[in-house]
Write an enzyme that holds these catalytic residues in place. Sequence first.
Site, mmCIF file in Angstrom:
data_model
loop_
_atom_site.group_PDB
_atom_site.id
_atom_site.type_symbol
_atom_site.label_atom_id
_atom_site.label_comp_id
_atom_site.label_asym_id
_atom_site.label_seq_id
_atom_site.Cartn_x
_atom_site.Cartn_y
_atom_site.Cartn_z
ATOM 1 N N VAL A 10 0.921 -1.195 0.171
ATOM 2 C CA VAL A 10 -0.063 0.115 0.001
ATOM 3 C C VAL A 10 0.978 1.154 0.008
ATOM 4 O O VAL A 10 1.705 1.617 0.855
ATOM 5 C CB VAL A 10 -0.953 0.138 1.426
ATOM 6 C CG1 VAL A 10 -1.752 1.126 1.284
ATOM 7 C CG2 VAL A 10 -1.781 -1.131 1.311
ATOM 8 N N THR A 11 0.848 2.125 -0.952
ATOM 9 C CA THR A 11 1.543 3.451 -1.039
ATOM 10 C C THR A 11 0.685 4.334 -0.447
ATOM 11 O O THR A 11 -0.473 4.357 -0.221
ATOM 12 C CB THR A 11 2.053 3.819 -2.351
ATOM 13 O OG1 THR A 11 0.791 4.331 -3.132
ATOM 14 C CG2 THR A 11 2.656 2.636 -3.262
ATOM 15 N N GLY A 12 1.304 5.464 -0.021
ATOM 16 C CA GLY A 12 0.638 6.565 0.846
ATOM 17 C C GLY A 12 0.095 5.751 2.252
ATOM 18 O O GLY A 12 -0.694 6.485 2.661
ATOM 19 N N GLY A 14 1.267 6.272 5.061
ATOM 20 C CA GLY A 14 1.480 7.045 6.210
ATOM 21 C C GLY A 14 0.165 7.716 6.878
ATOM 22 O O GLY A 14 0.530 8.305 7.986
ATOM 23 N N ILE A 17 -6.352 7.365 3.817
ATOM 24 C CA ILE A 17 -7.026 5.996 3.159
ATOM 25 C C ILE A 17 -5.903 5.094 3.178
ATOM 26 O O ILE A 17 -6.154 4.110 3.201
ATOM 27 C CB ILE A 17 -7.345 6.462 1.928
ATOM 28 C CG1 ILE A 17 -8.571 7.490 1.830
ATOM 29 C CG2 ILE A 17 -7.711 5.364 0.880
ATOM 30 C CD1 ILE A 17 -8.907 8.092 0.495
ATOM 31 N N TYR A 155 -4.227 18.745 -10.457
ATOM 32 C CA TYR A 155 -4.563 17.385 -9.647
ATOM 33 C C TYR A 155 -5.536 16.601 -10.541
ATOM 34 O O TYR A 155 -5.751 15.517 -10.655
ATOM 35 C CB TYR A 155 -5.181 17.947 -8.516
ATOM 36 C CG TYR A 155 -5.583 16.771 -7.612
ATOM 37 C CD1 TYR A 155 -4.916 15.795 -6.798
ATOM 38 C CD2 TYR A 155 -6.811 16.522 -7.440
ATOM 39 C CE1 TYR A 155 -5.101 15.050 -6.011
ATOM 40 C CE2 TYR A 155 -7.479 15.485 -6.529
ATOM 41 C CZ TYR A 155 -6.627 14.856 -5.823
ATOM 42 O OH TYR A 155 -7.017 13.571 -5.122
ATOM 43 N N ALA A 156 -6.905 17.400 -11.058
ATOM 44 C CA ALA A 156 -7.807 16.821 -11.765
ATOM 45 C C ALA A 156 -7.178 16.011 -13.126
ATOM 46 O O ALA A 156 -7.560 14.746 -13.532
ATOM 47 C CB ALA A 156 -8.708 17.912 -12.195
ATOM 48 N N THR A 190 -9.296 13.339 5.683
ATOM 49 C CA THR A 190 -7.778 13.052 5.498
ATOM 50 C C THR A 190 -7.003 14.398 5.692
ATOM 51 O O THR A 190 -7.601 15.278 5.512
ATOM 52 C CB THR A 190 -7.585 12.346 4.153
ATOM 53 O OG1 THR A 190 -7.815 13.236 3.197
ATOM 54 C CG2 THR A 190 -8.571 11.100 4.002
#
Length: 245
Positions: A10-12, A14, A17, A155-156, A190
């Site tokens: 799983v990345t992110g 820390g 999500i 981002y989009a 988050t």
Amino acid sequence: MGLIGKLAIVTGAGSGIGRATCRLLARDGAKVIAADRNMKSAEQTVNEIACDNVIPLKLDVSSLASVSKSVTFSIEHFMQPPSIVINSAGITRDGYLLKLTEKDYDEVYEVNLKGTFLMTQQFARAMIEHQIRNGTIINLSSIVARMNNPGQANYAATKAGVISLSEIAAKEFGKFGIRVNAILPGFINTPMVDSVPEKIKTDILQRCPMGRLGRPEEIANVIAFLASEKSSYVNGAAIPVTGGL
């Protein structure tokens, strides 16, 4: 306990999500590599879960060398690559188009889209080489890819790219027994959403039929479903989880 014997990365991991996903996958019996470019955050996730099946790993998804090392690490440590890959790492650098800097555009692209590409490519290749069937790759897009909010062009665009990348990968990898799907979270409680101005958050809550932000666990539950054999015929899907937004 539908994931007993499975290995996931799983990345992110820390926060947000990613952390909730590590918790749910471990609950369901999987061994989990909690990967984050901030090793302290990854270690905090592991400490909070307090389960021997979860280990931390420092990983920068925007770097091919770092991603390749994570593949090697998983094989050396577990004698196989993960059959479950969750690409949850993501960043924002919001700004109106006329003011958006090249640096802010590049950083978001490097993590959100290039990072998802590198993880998908390298781990799928490892699954194929080790003849792992029933692999699954789950990429985190965003409902912003369809809402196209002003001030979030970078981002989009990257999150829309994640949808297309996932759909193409699903078509290319299906013959190898690897499913690829994307999830489009709405506005979830988050650290990333914490940085959104209060005025915008108030507007979002008014527009959301359920009238609240989502919880990380509500996204993680969908990820856990896609990671399991319960979703064995779900491939190439882009699933909104938005509270109706």
